[in-house]
Each structure stands twice: as C-alpha cells, then as structure tokens.
Design a protein around this motif. Structure first.
Motif, short mmCIF file in Angstrom:
data_model
loop_
_atom_site.label_atom_id
_atom_site.label_comp_id
_atom_site.label_asym_id
_atom_site.label_seq_id
_atom_site.Cartn_x
_atom_site.Cartn_y
_atom_site.Cartn_z
N MET A 245 0.83 -1.18 0.00
CA MET A 245 0.00 0.00 0.00
C MET A 245 0.87 1.24 0.00
SD MET A 245 -3.29 -0.32 2.47
CE MET A 245 -3.29 -2.02 2.99
N LYS A 246 0.40 2.24 -0.71
CA LYS A 246 1.12 3.50 -0.79
C LYS A 246 0.95 4.30 0.51
CE LYS A 246 0.53 7.69 -3.25
NZ LYS A 246 -0.19 8.40 -4.26
N LYS A 247 2.06 4.86 0.98
CA LYS A 247 1.99 5.68 2.20
C LYS A 247 1.27 6.98 1.87
CE LYS A 247 4.57 7.79 5.76
NZ LYS A 247 5.36 7.71 6.83
N ARG A 248 0.44 7.43 2.80
CA ARG A 248 -0.35 8.63 2.57
C ARG A 248 -0.16 9.59 3.73
NH1 ARG A 248 -6.69 9.51 2.09
NH2 ARG A 248 -6.52 11.72 1.76
N THR A 249 -0.19 10.87 3.43
CA THR A 249 -0.13 11.91 4.45
C THR A 249 -1.53 12.48 4.62
OG1 THR A 249 2.11 12.47 3.76
CG2 THR A 249 0.96 14.10 5.09
N TYR A 250 -1.97 12.62 5.85
CA TYR A 250 -3.32 13.09 6.15
C TYR A 250 -3.29 14.51 6.67
CZ TYR A 250 -4.40 8.17 5.69
OH TYR A 250 -4.52 6.90 5.20
N SER A 251 -4.38 15.22 6.42
CA SER A 251 -4.47 16.61 6.88
C SER A 251 -5.01 16.71 8.30
CB SER A 251 -5.36 17.42 5.93
OG SER A 251 -6.66 16.86 5.87
N CYS A 252 -5.73 15.67 8.75
CA CYS A 252 -6.26 15.66 10.12
C CYS A 252 -6.67 14.23 10.48
CB CYS A 252 -7.46 16.61 10.26
SG CYS A 252 -8.92 16.10 9.34
N GLY A 253 -7.02 14.02 11.73
CA GLY A 253 -7.41 12.70 12.19
C GLY A 253 -8.66 12.17 11.51
N LEU A 254 -9.61 13.05 11.23
CA LEU A 254 -10.83 12.63 10.56
C LEU A 254 -10.52 12.13 9.16
CD1 LEU A 254 -13.86 12.29 10.81
CD2 LEU A 254 -14.12 14.63 9.99
N ASP A 255 -9.62 12.78 8.47
CA ASP A 255 -9.18 12.36 7.15
C ASP A 255 -8.61 10.94 7.20
OD1 ASP A 255 -8.41 12.45 4.44
OD2 ASP A 255 -6.56 13.56 4.87
N ALA A 256 -7.78 10.67 8.19
CA ALA A 256 -7.19 9.34 8.35
C ALA A 256 -8.26 8.30 8.67
CB ALA A 256 -6.13 9.37 9.45
N GLU B 259 -8.25 -6.52 6.32
CA GLU B 259 -7.14 -7.33 6.82
C GLU B 259 -5.81 -6.63 6.55
OE1 GLU B 259 -5.62 -11.97 6.68
OE2 GLU B 259 -7.07 -11.30 5.19
N ALA B 260 -5.69 -6.03 5.37
CA ALA B 260 -4.46 -5.30 5.03
C ALA B 260 -4.28 -4.08 5.93
CB ALA B 260 -4.50 -4.86 3.56
N TYR B 261 -5.36 -3.44 6.34
CA TYR B 261 -5.30 -2.29 7.25
C TYR B 261 -5.03 -2.71 8.69
CZ TYR B 261 -7.51 0.77 3.72
OH TYR B 261 -7.80 1.50 2.60
N GLY B 262 -5.17 -4.00 8.97
CA GLY B 262 -4.96 -4.48 10.34
C GLY B 262 -6.20 -4.39 11.21
N LEU B 263 -7.38 -4.25 10.60
CA LEU B 263 -8.63 -4.16 11.36
C LEU B 263 -9.21 -5.53 11.66
CD1 LEU B 263 -10.31 -1.33 9.27
CD2 LEU B 263 -9.31 -1.09 11.54
N VAL B 264 -8.99 -6.47 10.74
CA VAL B 264 -9.62 -7.79 10.81
C VAL B 264 -8.53 -8.85 10.78
CG1 VAL B 264 -11.07 -9.39 9.51
CG2 VAL B 264 -11.77 -7.03 9.76
N HIS B 265 -8.75 -9.89 11.56
CA HIS B 265 -7.86 -11.05 11.55
C HIS B 265 -8.60 -12.21 10.91
CE1 HIS B 265 -4.99 -14.06 12.80
NE2 HIS B 265 -5.98 -14.75 13.34
N ARG B 266 -7.92 -12.91 10.01
CA ARG B 266 -8.49 -14.07 9.33
C ARG B 266 -7.80 -15.31 9.88
NH1 ARG B 266 -7.31 -17.02 4.36
NH2 ARG B 266 -9.26 -17.65 3.39
N GLU B 267 -8.58 -16.18 10.51
CA GLU B 267 -8.04 -17.41 11.11
C GLU B 267 -8.49 -18.59 10.27
OE1 GLU B 267 -5.86 -19.65 13.72
OE2 GLU B 267 -6.12 -17.49 13.95
N VAL B 268 -7.52 -19.35 9.75
CA VAL B 268 -7.82 -20.54 8.95
C VAL B 268 -7.60 -21.76 9.82
CG1 VAL B 268 -7.23 -21.86 6.89
CG2 VAL B 268 -7.08 -19.36 6.85
#
Length: 111
Positions: free
Chosen positions: A1-12, A59-68
């Motif tokens: 994923m491309k690194k991004r710069t945010y203008s504020c917390g809401l943007d992120a 899953e890529a964002y680290g929000l969800v875990h996938r258990e097989v």
C-alpha cells in the motif's frame, strides 16, 4: 500500500473506514468472530465479491484477523483486531447519532 499523508485525524479515519460496507462489517464482528457465511448474512445487501474485497482491505489495514482452521471441511473465521475494536468503539457515537436522527435522514431528498 502507498503511504499517505493526512491533513487531520478525521481524514485518516475516513480513509480506513470509508465506503458503505466497512463500518457494517466492523459492527457485525463486534461481539464475536464469524465465519464468512455468517458474516454475509449479518451484512444485509452485500454481495459475496464485495465482502471478499472489503475483508481483504480490512485485513491489510490491520482491522480484521483471518483465522484458517486446517480441518475437514475447511473453516475460516474473521475477528476484529485490537485496532479494529478501537475503531468500532469510535464509531459507536456516530451510530447513536444516526439512530437519533434516522427519520430526518430518511426524509432527505435523494438523487
């Protein structure tokens, strides 16, 4: 994923949870891990293709875990990570606001 710069917390935050489905998936996983079919039934209106795509992003964002589970038949469960739980906690007041104003929102003109 491309690194991004945010203008504020809401943007992120909006970047991570943006779109129609991610918040609903987060909410569905709020209480316990769910298998794919359970999750699809919990998120009304989502297609299988869209659910797969959203889960991969989350899953890529680290929000969800996938258990097989390596068993017969194969079993896969999705659960929230600590990061996902923290985002869900932040979304609770937004959901409460939506509940409070649902009639007004439903009455708004649409395109």
């Amino acid at each position: 994923m491309k690194k991004r710069t945010y203008s504020c917390g809401l943007d992120a935050a909006v970047d991570v949870v943006g779109g129609k489905w991610k918040a609903l998936i987060l909410w569905a996983l709020h209480h316990r891990p769910l298998r794919f079919g359970e999750l699809r039934r919990s998120v009304s209106g989502i297609s299988e293709k869209m659910l797969i795509q959203q889960l991969r992003e989350m899953e890529a964002y680290g929000l969800v875990h996938r258990e097989v589970y390596h068993q017969v038949p194969p079993k896969v469960e999705y659960s929230l990570t600590e990061f996902g739980h923290s985002l869900n906690t932040a979304l609770i007041p937004l959901g409460e606001w939506g509940e409070k104003h649902m009639e007004t929102i439903e009455a708004l003109p649409r395109d």
